[in-house]
Motif scaffolding. Structure first.
Motif, PDB file in Angstrom:
ATOM      1  N   HIS A 107      -7.020  -6.629   0.911  1.00 31.20           N
ATOM      2  CA  HIS A 107      -8.185  -7.315   0.339  1.00 31.20           C
ATOM      3  C   HIS A 107      -8.992  -7.992   1.443  1.00 31.20           C
ATOM      4  N   ALA A 108      -8.311  -8.631   2.405  1.00 29.64           N
ATOM      5  CA  ALA A 108      -9.002  -9.298   3.505  1.00 29.64           C
ATOM      6  C   ALA A 108      -9.784  -8.300   4.355  1.00 29.64           C
ATOM      7  N   ARG A 109      -9.241  -7.100   4.506  1.00 30.02           N
ATOM      8  CA  ARG A 109      -9.920  -6.047   5.279  1.00 30.02           C
ATOM      9  C   ARG A 109     -10.962  -5.311   4.446  1.00 30.02           C
ATOM     10  N   ALA A 110     -11.014  -5.600   3.165  1.00 31.12           N
ATOM     11  CA  ALA A 110     -11.902  -4.903   2.229  1.00 31.12           C
ATOM     12  C   ALA A 110     -11.626  -3.397   2.263  1.00 31.12           C
ATOM     13  N   GLN A 111     -10.349  -3.051   2.362  1.00 35.84           N
ATOM     14  CA  GLN A 111      -9.940  -1.646   2.403  1.00 35.84           C
ATOM     15  C   GLN A 111      -9.398  -1.252   1.038  1.00 35.84           C
ATOM     16  N   SER A 112      -9.895  -0.132   0.531  1.00 37.11           N
ATOM     17  CA  SER A 112      -9.404   0.344  -0.756  1.00 37.11           C
ATOM     18  C   SER A 112      -8.003   0.927  -0.575  1.00 37.11           C
ATOM     19  N   TYR A 113      -7.239   0.864  -1.653  1.00 37.59           N
ATOM     20  CA  TYR A 113      -5.874   1.375  -1.629  1.00 37.59           C
ATOM     21  C   TYR A 113      -5.469   1.756  -3.042  1.00 37.59           C
ATOM     22  N   VAL A 114      -4.368   2.476  -3.128  1.00 41.04           N
ATOM     23  CA  VAL A 114      -3.826   2.895  -4.421  1.00 41.04           C
ATOM     24  C   VAL A 114      -2.393   2.397  -4.506  1.00 41.04           C
ATOM     25  N   MET A 115      -2.048   1.791  -5.632  1.00 40.15           N
ATOM     26  CA  MET A 115      -0.668   1.365  -5.877  1.00 40.15           C
ATOM     27  C   MET A 115       0.089   2.519  -6.520  1.00 40.15           C
ATOM     28  N   LEU A 116       1.302   2.760  -6.051  1.00 37.50           N
ATOM     29  CA  LEU A 116       2.183   3.774  -6.622  1.00 37.50           C
ATOM     30  C   LEU A 116       3.414   3.059  -7.160  1.00 37.50           C
ATOM     31  N   TYR A 117       3.722   3.272  -8.431  1.00 42.71           N
ATOM     32  CA  TYR A 117       4.836   2.580  -9.067  1.00 42.71           C
ATOM     33  C   TYR A 117       5.914   3.569  -9.483  1.00 42.71           C
ATOM     34  N   GLY A 118       7.092   3.037  -9.778  1.00 35.47           N
ATOM     35  CA  GLY A 118       8.194   3.852 -10.266  1.00 35.47           C
ATOM     36  C   GLY A 118       9.194   4.175  -9.173  1.00 35.47           C
ATOM     37  N   ARG A 119      10.058   5.084  -9.488  1.00 39.01           N
ATOM     38  CA  ARG A 119      11.051   5.548  -8.509  1.00 39.01           C
ATOM     39  C   ARG A 119      10.340   6.458  -7.501  1.00 39.01           C
ATOM     40  N   PRO A 120      10.973   6.717  -6.345  1.00 36.01           N
ATOM     41  CA  PRO A 120      10.304   7.541  -5.327  1.00 36.01           C
ATOM     42  C   PRO A 120       9.809   8.895  -5.832  1.00 36.01           C
ATOM     43  N   ALA A 122       8.638   9.631  -8.800  1.00 34.98           N
ATOM     44  CA  ALA A 122       7.393   9.382  -9.532  1.00 34.98           C
ATOM     45  C   ALA A 122       6.273   8.983  -8.579  1.00 34.98           C
ATOM     46  N   GLN A 123       6.592   8.184  -7.564  1.00 34.12           N
ATOM     47  CA  GLN A 123       5.586   7.797  -6.579  1.00 34.12           C
ATOM     48  C   GLN A 123       5.065   9.024  -5.837  1.00 34.12           C
ATOM     49  N   TRP A 124       5.948   9.967  -5.529  1.00 40.85           N
ATOM     50  CA  TRP A 124       5.558  11.214  -4.852  1.00 40.85           C
ATOM     51  C   TRP A 124       4.562  11.985  -5.720  1.00 40.85           C
ATOM     52  N   GLN A 125       4.858  12.090  -7.015  1.00 39.31           N
ATOM     53  CA  GLN A 125       3.965  12.802  -7.928  1.00 39.31           C
ATOM     54  C   GLN A 125       2.618  12.095  -8.057  1.00 39.31           C
ATOM     55  N   GLN A 126       2.642  10.758  -8.138  1.00 37.43           N
ATOM     56  CA  GLN A 126       1.397  10.000  -8.207  1.00 37.43           C
ATOM     57  C   GLN A 126       0.580  10.182  -6.930  1.00 37.43           C
ATOM     58  N   LEU A 127       1.263  10.184  -5.796  1.00 37.89           N
ATOM     59  CA  LEU A 127       0.590  10.397  -4.512  1.00 37.89           C
ATOM     60  C   LEU A 127      -0.065  11.766  -4.479  1.00 37.89           C
ATOM     61  N   ALA A 128       0.654  12.789  -4.927  1.00 40.76           N
ATOM     62  CA  ALA A 128       0.101  14.149  -4.942  1.00 40.76           C
ATOM     63  C   ALA A 128      -1.153  14.212  -5.805  1.00 40.76           C
ATOM     64  N   ALA A 129      -1.096  13.634  -6.997  1.00 34.63           N
ATOM     65  CA  ALA A 129      -2.259  13.654  -7.895  1.00 34.63           C
ATOM     66  C   ALA A 129      -3.429  12.892  -7.285  1.00 34.63           C
ATOM     67  N   SER A 130      -3.151  11.764  -6.671  1.00 28.20           N
ATOM     68  CA  SER A 130      -4.215  10.952  -6.069  1.00 28.20           C
ATOM     69  C   SER A 130      -4.869  11.671  -4.893  1.00 28.20           C
ATOM     70  N   LEU A 131      -4.076  12.301  -4.039  1.00 25.97           N
ATOM     71  CA  LEU A 131      -4.636  13.010  -2.886  1.00 25.97           C
ATOM     72  C   LEU A 131      -5.495  14.193  -3.331  1.00 25.97           C
TER      73      LEU A 131
END
Length: 180
Positions: A107-120, A122-131
């Motif tokens: 937030h201080a850098r004003a850099q956008s980011y994506v939160m990934l939740y769940g077990r690894p 699920a996070q891998w799948q969320q990362l794939a969809a986001s990319l």
């Protein structure tokens, strides 16, 4: 100003034009930064992504990093924060505090980011969809099929013997314990 509103019976709106790479030219994938606590989880996921890319036969240079607290990363990188699994009955306060520090820094850098939740996995799948959504012109198809945390994939990859990273090894053992 041109309106984009369309009545339900009207002709469909034309698709926005996207610049497509010329035939024979690959679009370089953007740098990916994974921030997480414990740091070993982010490092093992970054290592898994790099290994999965190699296993898919993609040898073009690509940066995927998991910087520790205080380390720098490219300003134009796609940043992902690995959040805690909401199903954890007893979440660790130290992990939650580190994730909060990452978010405050972003937030201080004003850099956008994506939160990934769940077990690894699920996070891998969320990362794939986001990319695939964020950088659609790059080739991300290899991610979905190469999830090392899927039960159908081997947790222990062939290069683990040569890795020698104790944090990575700890993350693999933790993944094995949690899978049982």
């Amino acid at each position: 100003m041109k309106s984009i509103f369309r009545f339900p019976g009207a002709d469909p709106a034309p698709a926005p034009s996207r610049s497509q790479p010329r035939a024979g030219f690959a679009v370089p994938a953007p740098t990916v930064v994974l921030l997480g606590a414990p740091h070993a989880l982010a490092r093992s996921m970054a290592h898994g992504l790099l290994q999965a890319r190699l296993d898919a036969g993609l040898g073009a240079p690509w940066q995927c990093m998991a910087p520790a607290a205080g380390d720098e990363w490219p300003a134009d990188a796609l940043v992902y924060v690995l959040g805690q699994d909401w199903r954890d009955a007893d979440p660790e306060p130290a992990i939650a505090q580190q994730i909060s520090r990452w978010r405050e820094l972003l937030h201080a850098r004003a850099q956008s980011y994506v939160m990934l939740y769940g077990r690894p996995s699920a996070q891998w799948q969320q990362l794939a969809a986001s990319l695939k959504f964020t950088a659609p012109t790059a080739d991300w198809d290899w991610i979905s099929s190469q999830n090392p945390w899927n039960s159908s994939q081997k947790i222990r990859r062939k290069a683990c013997e040569q890795c020698g990273d104790p944090e990575c090894e700890l993350a693999l053992f933790e993944a094995l314990k949690n899978a049982s």
